[in-house]
Design a protein around this motif. Sequence first.
Motif, PDB file in Angstrom:
ATOM      1  N   ASP A 124       0.828  -1.209   0.000  1.00  0.00           N
ATOM      2  CA  ASP A 124       0.000   0.000   0.000  1.00  0.00           C
ATOM      3  C   ASP A 124       0.862   1.259   0.000  1.00  0.00           C
ATOM      4  OD1 ASP A 124      -2.456  -1.159  -0.156  1.00  0.00           O
ATOM      5  OD2 ASP A 124      -2.930  -1.006   1.978  1.00  0.00           O
ATOM      6  N   GLU A 153       0.683   2.244  -6.138  1.00  0.00           N
ATOM      7  CA  GLU A 153      -0.613   2.902  -6.157  1.00  0.00           C
ATOM      8  C   GLU A 153      -1.402   2.430  -7.369  1.00  0.00           C
ATOM      9  OE1 GLU A 153      -1.399   7.182  -4.869  1.00  0.00           O
ATOM     10  OE2 GLU A 153      -1.404   7.311  -7.053  1.00  0.00           O
ATOM     11  N   THR A 159      -6.843   4.787  -5.117  1.00  0.00           N
ATOM     12  CA  THR A 159      -6.154   4.461  -3.878  1.00  0.00           C
ATOM     13  C   THR A 159      -7.155   4.689  -2.747  1.00  0.00           C
ATOM     14  OG1 THR A 159      -4.228   4.958  -2.537  1.00  0.00           O
ATOM     15  CG2 THR A 159      -5.172   6.807  -3.750  1.00  0.00           C
ATOM     16  N   GLY A 208      -6.268   7.703  -7.684  1.00  0.00           N
ATOM     17  CA  GLY A 208      -4.860   7.404  -7.423  1.00  0.00           C
ATOM     18  C   GLY A 208      -4.068   7.704  -8.674  1.00  0.00           C
ATOM     19  N   ASP A 222      -8.526  -1.017  -5.796  1.00  0.00           N
ATOM     20  CA  ASP A 222      -7.478  -0.643  -4.847  1.00  0.00           C
ATOM     21  C   ASP A 222      -6.892  -1.868  -4.141  1.00  0.00           C
ATOM     22  OD1 ASP A 222      -9.140  -1.183  -2.605  1.00  0.00           O
ATOM     23  OD2 ASP A 222     -10.043   0.799  -2.788  1.00  0.00           O
ATOM     24  N   TYR A 225      -2.328  -3.503  -8.507  1.00  0.00           N
ATOM     25  CA  TYR A 225      -1.331  -2.437  -8.567  1.00  0.00           C
ATOM     26  C   TYR A 225      -0.465  -2.656  -9.812  1.00  0.00           C
ATOM     27  CZ  TYR A 225      -2.293  -0.924  -3.740  1.00  0.00           C
ATOM     28  OH  TYR A 225      -2.867  -0.440  -2.594  1.00  0.00           O
ATOM     29  N   GLY A 253       4.385   4.256  -5.806  1.00  0.00           N
ATOM     30  CA  GLY A 253       3.654   4.754  -4.639  1.00  0.00           C
ATOM     31  C   GLY A 253       4.371   5.913  -3.963  1.00  0.00           C
TER      32      GLY A 253
END
Lengths: 550, 308
Positions: free
Chosen positions: A73, A77, A81, A91, A191, A196, A220
């Motif tokens: 996390d 991202e 998000t 995001g 999310d 990702y 991220g």
Amino acid sequence: MSLAAPRRLALAVTALLGACSHHDDPQARITAPAISVGSALAGVQTVARMIEDFPRSLDPQLTTDIPAQRVLDDLFEGLVTLDIDGRPIPGAATSWQLSADGKTWIFHLREGARWSNGAPVTAEDFLYSWRREVDPKTGAGYAQALSPIVNAMDIALGRKPAETLGVEANDAHTLTVHLVAPTPYLLELLDQVYLYPVYRPAIERYGDDWVRPEHIVSNGAFALHEETIGNRITLSANPYYWDAARVHLQSVVYYSIPDRAQAVLRYLAGDVQFTDSFAASQRPWLKRTLGEQVVNSPWLGIYMLGFNFKLPPFRDNAPLRRALNLAVDRAALTRALKYDMYQPADTLMPPLSGYQPQHPPWAASSQLERNALAQRLYREAGYSREHPLRVNISTPVQGADERHYFEAVAAMWHAVLGADVSLDESEFRVLVQNRELHLLPLYQAAWIGDFPDPVNFLQLFYSGNALNYGLYSNAHFDALLDAAAQEPDNAVRYRLLEQAEQQLNDDAAYLPLYYYATRHLIKPYVQGWHSNLVDRNLSRYLYILEHQGS
Amino acid sequence: MLRYILRRVLESVPTLLLIVTLAFVLLHAAPGGPFAADKPMLPEIRRSIEARYHLEEPLWRQYLRYLADVLHGDLGPSFQYRNTSVNQIIAAGFPVDVSVGLSAIAVALLLGIPIGLNAAWRRNSLWDRIPMALAVAGISLPVFVIAPLLVLVFAVRLHWLPAADWVHGSPSHLVLPVLALSLPYIAYVARIVRGSALEVLASAYIRTARAKGLPTRRILLHHTLRPCLAPVVSFLGPTTAGVITISIVVETVFGLPGIGRFFVTGALNRDYTLVLGITILYGTLIILFNLLADLCYAWIDPRVRLES
């Protein structure tokens, strides 16, 4: 005996400004937390967080464990998000449009989004990553989660090539997603860590080693700085992150501390400031010692017992399943053995806004009334004190706390019904295998929702679903879920799912015990988090106030 | 001497092979597989993963493939930690175990020998009784009691030392784990030394030395110490291998990234290659330290003949 409690802060934290607007549109939610009034930021912005185990991998497509989710996390991202309350917000994508039939989504990617090496994040990156997730060659453990996307299941089952996935990169900043059916929870799905994006050049160049600190490229708020296998993972702020100006922390250290008592000790010593777990039995003492630093809040998960519908004694025996359901005093169990950390559960779905919980009729009666009814149903099922039910509760090998819990359940059944129930503990890997092979009549089951939508829980009872270990099968229930899957209006869909849940309760398809709760210890000077239903607190929002001592 | 070492090394090959074979068979015979998970995998994906680790092949072929890889120095990929090889895990964790383990053995010797000698010399005085009482306590108190207590006192209450974690080259992170690990061994060494020193001190040549008026120091260090060390050495051989490797409690309490914890979690998670790799390492260490102990024994006591 009282341990030295970490010294209280001489801080005048007066009020936390409203951090988020409660607007319904995720695209309009404000992300950044407001700094507490009357307090100053500490000079060193770094936080040490505890995770319960070392992540199995830092490859987003290869992991499904919670410790990995925590770290990923921060490292990556998705298109959307999470905000400070755990709800989806823009995001890597800034906005999106939905077609009238609800089956096509067009995402517009952020122009300024960059990888940690400065390269732009493009629609191609998402296309590559999602194909990678469903491609059986990757060996992603949870590829079926992408089933709402066109062809995803066929690809994961090896029937179609990965290139047929219903996702298109129209240009560098536009991604179109084609769905099998309207999926109102698509944003919540997006999310998840397995959606990702990953950086293709790094994977092609370094293979399995692409996740090492010297090779990894992520998009991220943080980048991987250092990793000591089995011990800790250090992240540092990613200067290329599009919102880097609003990220306060310079670094985040994740310590893997599998022993809960040890995690508490290290928290008291000031080694870690944000823990992920503590034993229920320690809660009263921690509450006395640490007060507000002990954080419990509802978490999207249920703990229950599963019945096997193909094996005796539960096959075709609804009265017996009901009797066992009724004869468990959940309130007493959570009070005495879980120290009120969890809420007793009488139905499958944890409380969720907009969804009407489907309490079974017996939820309104007292435990004495339930016991009386249970005794009647038990006799109706063909059992008596002379011919008692003999069955094992299969659980994984676990600590004394969990064992006592099930011993108490067995004792209640013995006291109320005269049933002869014992515990059968096996190693976790053995239990899950036997459960998958449908060999266990009565087994410990738990589900922590991937995303806050009832369908994520109800699917556990859908005919043919691999997670339906008990082989429950009800045509009406399946039809309701099918109808809900085609329903674009979320309110109507929820009504259908409510009926499905009610059907499960009518059939006594499972035995709910309690809803999970988050269990954190958080130092008062660590700010920028809110308790939330999905229990995800991104480090991107955290900040450290000036403080003395640890 | 060289011939002796060579013979011992050659003898260890079938022993290791036996260990590996047994471990391989037992691991594969245990119920539950490495990829039995909370969320079951789709069949095609499971097949793809099993093919990657050659789990679809007959067991004998997996075994031969594994042996061939091991001979090339490759312990295989970890099943549990995707993206990580067993070689990488051992290379990262083993130096930590060695630092902590050897430091603990050094502390045990440096404290245990003088305490034992002193107790024997002043037999039945408080110098004997108090340390020996403490030694019994040290042996009987399990590490999982001592270690958290040390953390509670020195880290949580006094804030003198870090509670846990491992930082390369930081002595302060070494103190508590080494102390926790060495306490029972200080006690063992002290008791062994005391026992053999009592025998030595009663012998005729010590009486002669005292009659000659030699200073106590010289009698103890020069004439008593060396014969006392023989039982310590035979104790140390297998113990050192054990201290270096099986310190899972210490690893857990002090958050040390050693391989002991991987051994246990690897077994629970059916991480075949990880468990086999660590088994081979442990087996080699035990054989190695037993050989070293035998060599030291011959050096300390000239009556011992290696060839015999």
